[in-house]
Design a protein around this motif. Structure first.
Motif, PDB file in Angstrom:
ATOM      1  N   GLY A 134      -9.120   1.984  -8.840  1.00  0.00           N
ATOM      2  CA  GLY A 134      -8.509   1.876  -7.329  1.00  0.00           C
ATOM      3  C   GLY A 134      -7.249   1.103  -7.288  1.00  0.00           C
ATOM      4  O   GLY A 134      -6.629   0.937  -6.135  1.00  0.00           O
ATOM      5  N   SER A 135      -7.211   0.028  -8.131  1.00  0.00           N
ATOM      6  CA  SER A 135      -6.071  -0.904  -8.031  1.00  0.00           C
ATOM      7  C   SER A 135      -4.567  -0.405  -8.308  1.00  0.00           C
ATOM      8  O   SER A 135      -3.771  -0.858  -7.832  1.00  0.00           O
ATOM      9  N   CYS A 136      -4.628   0.988  -8.848  1.00  0.00           N
ATOM     10  CA  CYS A 136      -3.409   1.713  -9.074  1.00  0.00           C
ATOM     11  C   CYS A 136      -3.545   3.138  -9.392  1.00  0.00           C
ATOM     12  O   CYS A 136      -4.544   3.518  -9.139  1.00  0.00           O
ATOM     13  N   SER A 137      -2.428   3.682  -9.269  1.00  0.00           N
ATOM     14  CA  SER A 137      -2.615   5.304  -9.634  1.00  0.00           C
ATOM     15  C   SER A 137      -2.989   5.865 -11.170  1.00  0.00           C
ATOM     16  O   SER A 137      -3.498   6.871 -11.162  1.00  0.00           O
ATOM     17  N   SER A 138      -2.769   4.887 -11.783  1.00  0.00           N
ATOM     18  CA  SER A 138      -2.937   5.394 -13.209  1.00  0.00           C
ATOM     19  C   SER A 138      -4.270   5.008 -13.780  1.00  0.00           C
ATOM     20  O   SER A 138      -4.955   4.297 -13.305  1.00  0.00           O
ATOM     21  N   ASN A 139      -4.733   5.880 -14.659  1.00  0.00           N
ATOM     22  CA  ASN A 139      -6.039   5.941 -15.258  1.00  0.00           C
ATOM     23  C   ASN A 139      -6.047   5.265 -16.605  1.00  0.00           C
ATOM     24  O   ASN A 139      -5.009   5.506 -17.111  1.00  0.00           O
ATOM     25  N   LEU A 140      -7.221   4.710 -16.809  1.00  0.00           N
ATOM     26  CA  LEU A 140      -7.212   4.167 -18.406  1.00  0.00           C
ATOM     27  C   LEU A 140      -7.889   4.883 -19.225  1.00  0.00           C
ATOM     28  O   LEU A 140      -9.387   4.953 -18.692  1.00  0.00           O
ATOM     29  N   GLN A 141      -7.605   5.227 -20.358  1.00  0.00           N
ATOM     30  CA  GLN A 141      -8.472   6.243 -21.204  1.00  0.00           C
ATOM     31  C   GLN A 141      -9.418   4.939 -22.001  1.00  0.00           C
ATOM     32  O   GLN A 141      -8.955   4.298 -22.501  1.00  0.00           O
ATOM     33  N   VAL A 142     -10.624   5.469 -21.969  1.00  0.00           N
ATOM     34  CA  VAL A 142     -11.689   4.525 -22.391  1.00  0.00           C
ATOM     35  C   VAL A 142     -12.319   5.276 -23.443  1.00  0.00           C
ATOM     36  O   VAL A 142     -12.889   6.674 -23.450  1.00  0.00           O
ATOM     37  N   GLN A 223      -3.385  20.577  -1.719  1.00  0.00           N
ATOM     38  CA  GLN A 223      -2.851  20.426  -0.158  1.00  0.00           C
ATOM     39  C   GLN A 223      -2.369  22.091   0.279  1.00  0.00           C
ATOM     40  O   GLN A 223      -1.524  22.338  -0.422  1.00  0.00           O
ATOM     41  N   SER A 224      -2.930  22.266   1.176  1.00  0.00           N
ATOM     42  CA  SER A 224      -2.400  23.631   1.863  1.00  0.00           C
ATOM     43  C   SER A 224      -2.557  24.734   0.964  1.00  0.00           C
ATOM     44  O   SER A 224      -1.690  25.525   0.825  1.00  0.00           O
ATOM     45  N   ASN A 225      -3.613  24.784  -0.008  1.00  0.00           N
ATOM     46  CA  ASN A 225      -3.761  25.804  -1.089  1.00  0.00           C
ATOM     47  C   ASN A 225      -2.961  25.886  -1.926  1.00  0.00           C
ATOM     48  O   ASN A 225      -2.781  26.902  -2.510  1.00  0.00           O
ATOM     49  N   SER A 226      -1.875  24.789  -2.107  1.00  0.00           N
ATOM     50  CA  SER A 226      -1.087  24.850  -3.009  1.00  0.00           C
ATOM     51  C   SER A 226      -1.567  24.204  -4.319  1.00  0.00           C
ATOM     52  O   SER A 226      -2.650  23.773  -4.572  1.00  0.00           O
ATOM     53  N   LEU A 227      -0.977  23.765  -5.355  1.00  0.00           N
ATOM     54  CA  LEU A 227      -1.193  23.185  -6.538  1.00  0.00           C
ATOM     55  C   LEU A 227      -0.707  22.005  -6.809  1.00  0.00           C
ATOM     56  O   LEU A 227      -0.779  21.191  -7.561  1.00  0.00           O
ATOM     57  N   ALA A 228      -0.488  21.255  -5.230  1.00  0.00           N
ATOM     58  CA  ALA A 228      -0.012  19.616  -5.408  1.00  0.00           C
ATOM     59  C   ALA A 228      -1.308  18.918  -5.512  1.00  0.00           C
ATOM     60  O   ALA A 228      -2.251  18.937  -4.669  1.00  0.00           O
ATOM     61  N   LEU A 229      -1.369  18.090  -6.403  1.00  0.00           N
ATOM     62  CA  LEU A 229      -2.415  17.313  -6.670  1.00  0.00           C
ATOM     63  C   LEU A 229      -2.155  15.893  -6.468  1.00  0.00           C
ATOM     64  O   LEU A 229      -0.857  15.374  -6.866  1.00  0.00           O
ATOM     65  N   PHE A 230      -2.833  14.942  -5.680  1.00  0.00           N
ATOM     66  CA  PHE A 230      -2.394  13.532  -5.685  1.00  0.00           C
ATOM     67  C   PHE A 230      -4.027  12.845  -5.511  1.00  0.00           C
ATOM     68  O   PHE A 230      -4.868  13.282  -5.286  1.00  0.00           O
ATOM     69  N   GLN A 231      -3.524  11.682  -5.599  1.00  0.00           N
ATOM     70  CA  GLN A 231      -4.733  10.481  -5.399  1.00  0.00           C
ATOM     71  C   GLN A 231      -4.700   9.985  -3.681  1.00  0.00           C
ATOM     72  O   GLN A 231      -3.670   9.700  -3.297  1.00  0.00           O
ATOM     73  N   ILE A 232      -6.020  10.317  -3.198  1.00  0.00           N
ATOM     74  CA  ILE A 232      -6.268   9.753  -1.853  1.00  0.00           C
ATOM     75  C   ILE A 232      -5.792   8.230  -2.016  1.00  0.00           C
ATOM     76  O   ILE A 232      -5.384   7.577  -1.058  1.00  0.00           O
ATOM     77  N   GLY A 233      -6.339   7.544  -3.155  1.00  0.00           N
ATOM     78  CA  GLY A 233      -6.198   6.025  -3.168  1.00  0.00           C
ATOM     79  C   GLY A 233      -4.532   5.717  -3.327  1.00  0.00           C
ATOM     80  O   GLY A 233      -4.525   4.454  -2.656  1.00  0.00           O
ATOM     81  N   SER A 234      -3.581   6.561  -3.446  1.00  0.00           N
ATOM     82  CA  SER A 234      -2.276   6.307  -3.290  1.00  0.00           C
ATOM     83  C   SER A 234      -2.047   6.158  -2.020  1.00  0.00           C
ATOM     84  O   SER A 234      -1.149   5.170  -1.360  1.00  0.00           O
ATOM     85  N   VAL A 235      -2.476   6.940  -1.198  1.00  0.00           N
ATOM     86  CA  VAL A 235      -2.246   7.116   0.322  1.00  0.00           C
ATOM     87  C   VAL A 235      -2.779   5.871   0.990  1.00  0.00           C
ATOM     88  O   VAL A 235      -2.193   5.116   1.859  1.00  0.00           O
ATOM     89  N   THR A 236      -4.026   5.405   0.477  1.00  0.00           N
ATOM     90  CA  THR A 236      -4.650   4.150   0.991  1.00  0.00           C
ATOM     91  C   THR A 236      -3.839   3.007   0.660  1.00  0.00           C
ATOM     92  O   THR A 236      -3.570   2.017   1.423  1.00  0.00           O
ATOM     93  N   ARG A 237      -3.443   2.908  -0.399  1.00  0.00           N
ATOM     94  CA  ARG A 237      -2.452   1.663  -0.893  1.00  0.00           C
ATOM     95  C   ARG A 237      -1.180   1.574  -0.147  1.00  0.00           C
ATOM     96  O   ARG A 237      -0.884   0.442  -0.159  1.00  0.00           O
TER      97      ARG A 237
END
Length: 631
Positions: A134-142, A223-237
């Protein structure tokens, strides 16, 4: 003379074992290192390769590979692999060549390679997780070995993990260049896979609103049944950045922060119906009609309704099965009686519940009718008339019957009040605040803005730049009408005429099509603005303004307040407002009155401007709208 060289006692030329890699400093109040301190660096974490870290987060995706197919990410052992061929290197580093190689190998009769996607259940395999804290929009591969999974602690999407390991460079980097090779798993928070609602790779925003407690974890959202993907976390930050910048802006300008109440005894303007706050409906003391309500307080209607739903499911199961008709008839009769009982209780409670007009508010908690505040402006005036410049950030409540995508029942506002100011002064302050908020986002929220610009709306960064780059257009209400009356290529649903409130459609035309930038409309007719706005000398208009922003409409409302006591008293009388509720407000004009002005900025509208979201319910963590209030 003693030799300066140090000799090894056993005569071996092998160097000593290297020291363990240094650890990365964890957060001050946590044992973990925030992912943003690794992934948001200019080098994307390359400078930390070889460092030991402890990270925590929630799993967004999981992949497995048989150990024989997993490309080794660790440095080769010191006994160098002399027999590694070019073919082996290619197979490790260029995965898409493997299917071709399998075909060729099969043709010449060699032993085929094991498929990477389906490792043998009884053999070792490597697990690749992508986690986010949640600290950033990027994910870390583990990366971890399958043997690290503890019994009963299967790591799936949604699982929380705390892991220790060493950061290493990915051999074939794409978006990310480092990953964590796990040495030890410190904690696993398992997920009930059967009931976890975020297991699907793509979930609509509408569906997510039913799970607001889990919504911030979501990564892949349509969003609106399109293929636009995003993070809710980005909106919150982004929203958090706006709040912080708001405080910073006012602090630098010498404003004083004031906590204003959310429970008020008055209507702060033209807000119509307000949410009433009372304890009488649940604790009426056993008087009059209220006594009948107490007789049924022990009856939980919702429990009865839940039982009816379960009985209906049971009947559906009986109908699908080969159950005897007698059992089905008995179940249907029981369901019918339960429905009749609930209907009777509902009617009885409705007939005995006291109406607001029958309530004796002298017995209420506050001994008078009180409401959820629709604005902090009037309370701020009292402090501005002593401390000069004040502001607050908090919720306001409006019972708007509209189902517009831009309407909420509970909104968050930045509100300010400035003493010794007139309309032009407060318009300048509001414009500076909006530009400061946009500039701060571009300077400090770059990764999140890139995320939403790619995945929600590509023009959001361009829109922020246009707001910052130049001054806002400024026109009077009369000039706005002239512009709208000259439009020939489209017709508006609402009538364009003096004394009418500008519709959302008309406001959108001014900001999105005519000026293509924010526009300030001021000097409105007296009839469309609240009683406290200063009346102009012509008697027809008042010193009020709105800032209309592209895409979202009115983002800021403000005005110069009426400082003349005789005028404010006349306005209260004209609108038929209860004089006793505003005696303290009149006192501000009676004792040391000054010219003062204020405004309120809708934070959710600002979030929509920055992200491109189409529905305000997705710009707030826990949306409250008509017919919907989860949690």
């Amino acid at each position: 003379m003693a030799s300066r060289e140090t000799t090894v006692s056993d005569g071996s030329n092998q160097p000593e074992a290297p020291p363990p890699p240094p650890a990365v400093e964890p957060s001050k109040y946590s044992k973990t290192t925030a992912l943003k301190s690794i992934l948001n660096r200019d080098d994307k974490g390359l400078g930390l390769v070889g460092r030991r870290v402890v990270v925590g987060g929630w799993v967004n995706s999981r992949k497995e590979r048989a150990e024989s197919d997993a490309p080794s990410q660790l440095p080769p052992p010191r006994a160098a692999a002399q027999d590694v061929s070019c073919y082996d290197v290619l197979m490790q580093r260029v995965p898409f060549l493997r299917p071709i190689a399998r075909i060729l190998v099969g043709v010449i009769g060699a032993q085929p390679e094991k498929p990477a996607a389906s490792p043998a259940k009884d053999g070792p395999f490597t697990v690749y997780l992508r986690i986010n804290d949640g600290s950033c929009s990027s994910n870390l591969q583990v990366v971890l070995d399958s043997s690290m999974s503890l019994p009963g602690q299967v790591i799936t999407v949604g699982t929380s993990i705390l892991a220790q390991g060493v950061l290493q460079k990915i051999l074939a980097p794409k978006k990310h260049v480092v990953e964590l090779m796990v040495e030890k798993i410190l904690h696993v928070g398992v997920v009930d896979v059967k009931s976890y609602p975020l297991t699907k790779p793509r979930i609509s925003l509408v569906s997510l609103r039913d799970h607001p407690h889990l919504r911030p974890r979501s990564i892949a959202v349509t969003q609106s049944n399109s293929l636009a993907l995003f993070q809710i976390g980005s909106v919150t930050r982004i929203c958090s950045n706006l709040i912080y910048t708001g405080h910073e802006f006012f602090h630098k300008k010498g404003f004083i922060h004031v906590h204003t109440p959310i429970i008020t005894s008055m209507n702060a303007g033209n807000h119509g119906k307000m949410f009433q706050v009372t304890t009488l409906l649940s604790n009426s003391g056993g008087k009059d009609k209220s006594a009948a309500v107490h007789e049924h307080e022990g009856v939980d209607l919702e429990a009865f309704r839940a039982a009816i739903r379960e009985k209906s499911k049971r009947i559906d199961e009986l109908r699908r099965s080969d159950s005897n008709k007698e059992a089905l008839s008995a179940a249907e009769l029981d369901l019918q009686r339960s429905k009749e009982l609930v209907l009777m209780l509902e009617k009885q409670q409705q007939s005995t519940a006291p109406s607001a007009g029958e309530l004796d508010f002298s017995n209420d908690f506050f001994s008078r009718p009180v409401y959820l505040s629709a604005s902090a402006g009037l309370h701020l005036e009292s402090y501005a008339c002593a401390l000069s410049s004040v502001y607050t950030i908090g919720p306001v409540f409006q019972t708007d019957e509209s189902k517009s995508a831009e309407k909420l029942a509970e909104m968050w506002m930045i509100e300010a009040e400035l003493a010794f100011t007139e309309l032009q002064d407060v318009m300048n302050c509001a414009e500076d605040l909006v530009q400061s908020l946009c500039y701060s986002l571009m300077e400090t929220a770059g990764n999140d803005l890139k995320c939403v610009s790619k995945q929600i709306e590509k023009n959001c960064i361009k829109r922020l730049k246009s707001i910052v780059s130049g001054s806002f257009a400024r026109i009077t209400y009369s000039e706005a009408l002239n512009i709208l009356n000259q439009v020939k290529d489209k017709s508006f649903l609402s009538k364009v005429g003096w004394g009418n409130t500008l519709s959302e459609e008309q406001e959108s035309y001014l900001a999105d099509e005519f000026y293509k930038r924010p526009v300030i409309v001021y000097e409105y007719p007296k009839e469309v603005k609240p009683f406290y706005v200063r009346v102009s000398d012509n008697g027809r208009t008042v010193s009020a303004f709105d800032i209309i922003a592209p895409k979202v409409g009115v983002m800021v409302r403000g005005s110069q307040k009426e400082e003349r006591m005789d005028v404010i008293v006349k306005r209260i009388q004209e609108l038929g407002l209860p004089h006793e509720q505003y005696e303290w407000y009149i006192d501000l004009r009676k004792h040391g009155s000054v010219k003062h002005s204020g405004f309120s900025l809708d934070i959710e509208k600002m979030v929509m401007t920055a992200t491109g979201l189409a529905d305000v319910k997705d710009a707030v963590p826990f949306p409250r709208v008509r017919g919907h209030a989860k949690l």
